[in-house]
Design a protein around this motif. Structure first.
Motif, PDB file in Angstrom:
ATOM      1  N   UNK A 190       0.858  -1.193   0.000  1.00 11.10           N
ATOM      2  CA  UNK A 190       0.000   0.000   0.000  1.00 11.10           C
ATOM      3  C   UNK A 190       0.892   1.240   0.000  1.00 11.10           C
ATOM      4  N   UNK A 191       1.092   1.782  -1.198  1.00 11.70           N
ATOM      5  CA  UNK A 191       1.910   2.985  -1.318  1.00 11.70           C
ATOM      6  C   UNK A 191       1.505   3.740  -2.585  1.00 11.70           C
ATOM      7  N   UNK A 192       2.101   4.918  -2.761  1.00 14.15           N
ATOM      8  CA  UNK A 192       1.753   5.786  -3.889  1.00 14.15           C
ATOM      9  C   UNK A 192       2.926   5.960  -4.847  1.00 14.15           C
ATOM     10  N   UNK A 193       3.899   5.044  -4.790  1.00 13.55           N
ATOM     11  CA  UNK A 193       5.138   5.231  -5.540  1.00 13.55           C
ATOM     12  C   UNK A 193       4.877   5.311  -7.042  1.00 13.55           C
ATOM     13  N   UNK A 194       4.055   4.442  -7.577  1.00 18.45           N
ATOM     14  CA  UNK A 194       3.809   4.459  -9.031  1.00 18.45           C
ATOM     15  C   UNK A 194       3.199   5.786  -9.463  1.00 18.45           C
ATOM     16  N   UNK A 195       2.229   6.274  -8.721  1.00 15.59           N
ATOM     17  CA  UNK A 195       1.594   7.553  -9.066  1.00 15.59           C
ATOM     18  C   UNK A 195       2.587   8.707  -8.955  1.00 15.59           C
ATOM     19  N   UNK A 196       3.454   8.676  -7.930  1.00 16.73           N
ATOM     20  CA  UNK A 196       4.427   9.754  -7.761  1.00 16.73           C
ATOM     21  C   UNK A 196       5.453   9.724  -8.881  1.00 16.73           C
ATOM     22  N   UNK A 197       5.936   8.542  -9.222  1.00 15.50           N
ATOM     23  CA  UNK A 197       6.936   8.452 -10.297  1.00 15.50           C
ATOM     24  C   UNK A 197       6.348   8.883 -11.634  1.00 15.50           C
ATOM     25  N   UNK A 198       5.083   8.550 -11.876  1.00 10.83           N
ATOM     26  CA  UNK A 198       4.431   9.000 -13.114  1.00 10.83           C
ATOM     27  C   UNK A 198       4.304  10.521 -13.131  1.00 10.83           C
ATOM     28  N   UNK A 199       3.931  11.090 -12.010  1.00  4.91           N
ATOM     29  CA  UNK A 199       3.829  12.549 -11.934  1.00  4.91           C
ATOM     30  C   UNK A 199       5.187  13.208 -12.106  1.00  4.91           C
ATOM     31  N   UNK A 200       6.237  12.596 -11.573  1.00  4.06           N
ATOM     32  CA  UNK A 200       7.583  13.152 -11.695  1.00  4.06           C
ATOM     33  C   UNK A 200       8.029  13.173 -13.152  1.00  4.06           C
ATOM     34  N   UNK A 201       7.681  12.133 -13.899  1.00  2.00           N
ATOM     35  CA  UNK A 201       8.043  12.099 -15.319  1.00  2.00           C
ATOM     36  C   UNK A 201       7.376  13.238 -16.089  1.00  2.00           C
ATOM     37  N   UNK A 202       6.209  13.672 -15.634  1.00  4.95           N
ATOM     38  CA  UNK A 202       5.481  14.742 -16.326  1.00  4.95           C
ATOM     39  C   UNK A 202       5.900  16.137 -15.851  1.00  4.95           C
TER      40      UNK A 202
END
Length: 520
Positions: A190-202
């Motif tokens: 349970x974490x938000x890593x995928x969403x954060x990494x996607x946002x960082x790429x943008x």
């Protein structure tokens, strides 16, 4: 040709923006004479009077307008600000509540909420945002603001819901993602890593959004014990943050040296201008100042007033009265400043935040700069200095985010330089103020809470109360970086956390050791 209302308003705003308060007040008076039906003359006249410190006149102008416009929400907000400045918190809150009820404008309700947040009236601020969101459901800006209110009040589930509402409208919002990471430990399942990494790429490289997302990932990976990934993102986020502002640590270093030169001897206690005995909690950030405030704030005789800017502002007034030269060399001038003036100006600015208990705390960490001035202005004051292992302190500062409040925090070399100067200053204050400052170690709070609190109560001259040990039950709102941690029982996991990054921190460790800091 007579000026129209818009022209008056533009001129008043321009003068206020330029710092010409007297000129703004004069134009507002002209506006009232020429256009008595316009709110601008009354409102901005009140604003100018408030800025000039003429609190009674400011209130009178606000009341003059409200007599004929009793439901004007902006006028009610100004009434609240006037009462707050005069130290009448009950009247200020009543006016603010009336302003919330009278307003149907989300933007004005946002302004009311901002004012109440800075006034530390968090439940009322929450009411303002509740009403604003009822008028504009799902608005991401307002949802984020309400999330801060819920966070500050310790309603973490509701805060999380607000930040999720932000993400529903603005997927990948950096602030909302970082807030969700801070609200609870991240787990493998349970974490938000995928969403954060996607946002960082943008996100644009080098942007504040990118810095926020890097820091969110640093916290996430630390929770997951992936220390290499955590440090990589922490360093990246701090590099970006540091590049966004100008700062010269040598100037701070020189300022501290000038303070030491300007206060060479034992300070004489000044006359007691107020009869108050405030408790000043000082030190570097992330050393346990909020924890200690919440411990003391559980005491029946102590009101926790939070982080107050009143002391530096009061000193500014005293220096201003000494002339332009004082401002150019404030450390030297401070040694000659009128202690009675500082005390009176300080209490005027504290106002309603003082509370109604016999004692109150001021927890602004950087008040460590002013220890001799505190004791001259308030002979019965107590100064509590929080300490922590040097490396643990520096690591905790480096991984926090202070919105520019501590510019030395984003580069390890600058952090080490400031830390050494701070330690030198505190050693000097102890030499010239023997017995007037108590050091309380964060480690002692964590590993020996009861004896530490007993000793603290003796120093503060208040009876020991066992309820102080239940600091996690303290309902007082807090908006500091440790708002989540201080609502939990004590835990020791942070004591040696810096050791997970000993290789990355090795240069800082050598810098502190070379400066004479014991690290064992």
């Amino acid at each position: 040709m007579a000026r129209d209302i818009a022209t008056f308003e533009q001129e008043i705003i321009a003068r206020l923006g330029a710092g010409d308060v007297a000129g703004a007040a004069a134009v507002a008076a002209d506006c009232r004479a020429a256009r008595p039906e316009a709110r601008a003359g009354w409102h901005f006249g009140s604003v100018a009077a408030l800025l000039a410190g003429e609190h009674d006149r400011a209130l009178a102008l606000a009341e003059d307008w409200l007599r004929s416009h009793p439901a004007d929400a902006a006028g009610l907000l100004q009434r609240s600000k006037c009462h707050f400045a005069r130290g009448d918190r009950a009247s200020a809150n009543a006016a603010a509540a009336a302003a919330i009820d009278a307003s149907a404008d989300p933007a004005l309700l946002d302004a009311i909420g901002e004012y109440l947040f800075h006034a530390s009236e968090y439940p009322l601020a929450l009411a303002a945002y509740d009403r604003a969101l009822a008028l504009r459901p799902g608005d991401p800006h307002l949802s984020a603001k309400r999330g801060v209110m819920h966070w500050t009040l310790g309603c973490f589930d509701r805060a999380a819901a607000d930040y999720q509402a932000v993400l529903a409208r603005v997927p990948g919002d950096p602030g909302a993602l970082k807030a969700l990471v801070e609200l609870e430990p991240q787990r493998a399942d349970h974490n938000h890593i995928a969403a954060i990494e996607a946002a960082l790429r943008r996100s644009p490289a080098g942007s504040k959004a990118a810095a926020t997302l890097h820091l969110a990932l640093a916290k996430s990976y630390e929770d997951l014990a992936d220390h290499a990934a955590s440090w990589r993102h922490l360093a990246a986020g701090n590099r970006i943050e540091r590049a966004l502002f100008q700062y010269d640590v040598a100037a701070d270093q020189a300022m501290i040296e000038r303070l030491i030169e300007s206060f060479p001897n034992v300070e004489q206690v000044g006359p007691d201008a107020t009869g108050e005995s405030p408790i000043f909690i000082v030190g570097l950030p992330r050393t346990g100042t909020t924890l200690l405030e919440r411990i003391i704030g559980r005491h029946s005789q102590v009101h926790a007033a939070g982080e107050l800017s009143a002391l530096s502002e009061a000193l500014g007034v005293a220096l201003q009265r000494m002339g332009a030269e004082a401002a150019n060399d404030w450390p030297h001038a401070a040694a000659r400043a009128d202690a009675g003036c500082i005390a009176r100006e300080y209490m005027s600015r504290v106002g309603a935040r003082r509370g109604d208990r016999p004692r109150f705390t001021d927890k602004l960490p950087t008040n460590f700069l002013y220890c001799p001035l505190i004791l001259r202005a308030f002979p019965r004051a107590r100064i509590v200095h929080l300490t922590r292992h040097p490396m643990a302190t520096c690591y905790a500062i480096f991984k926090a985010r202070f919105a520019g409040a501590y510019p030395f925090a984003y580069d390890l070399t600058e952090l080490g330089t400031f830390y050494l100067a701070y330690r030198r200053l505190m050693a000097h204050w102890r030499r010239i103020l023997p017995g007037r400052i108590i050091d309380v170690a964060y480690e002692d709070l964590v590993t020996g809470l009861e004896p530490t609190v007993r000793g603290l109560c003796r120093f503060l001259d208040i009876p020991y109360e066992a309820q102080c040990l239940e600091f996690h039950l303290n309902p007082t709102p807090t908006s500091t970086a440790s708002a989540v941690q201080v609502r939990r029982k004590l835990y020791g996991s942070s004591l040696g956390q810096w050791r997970n990054y000993r290789r990355e921190l090795s240069a800082l460790e050598r810098q502190l050791a070379a400066g004479g800091i014991a690290l064992d």
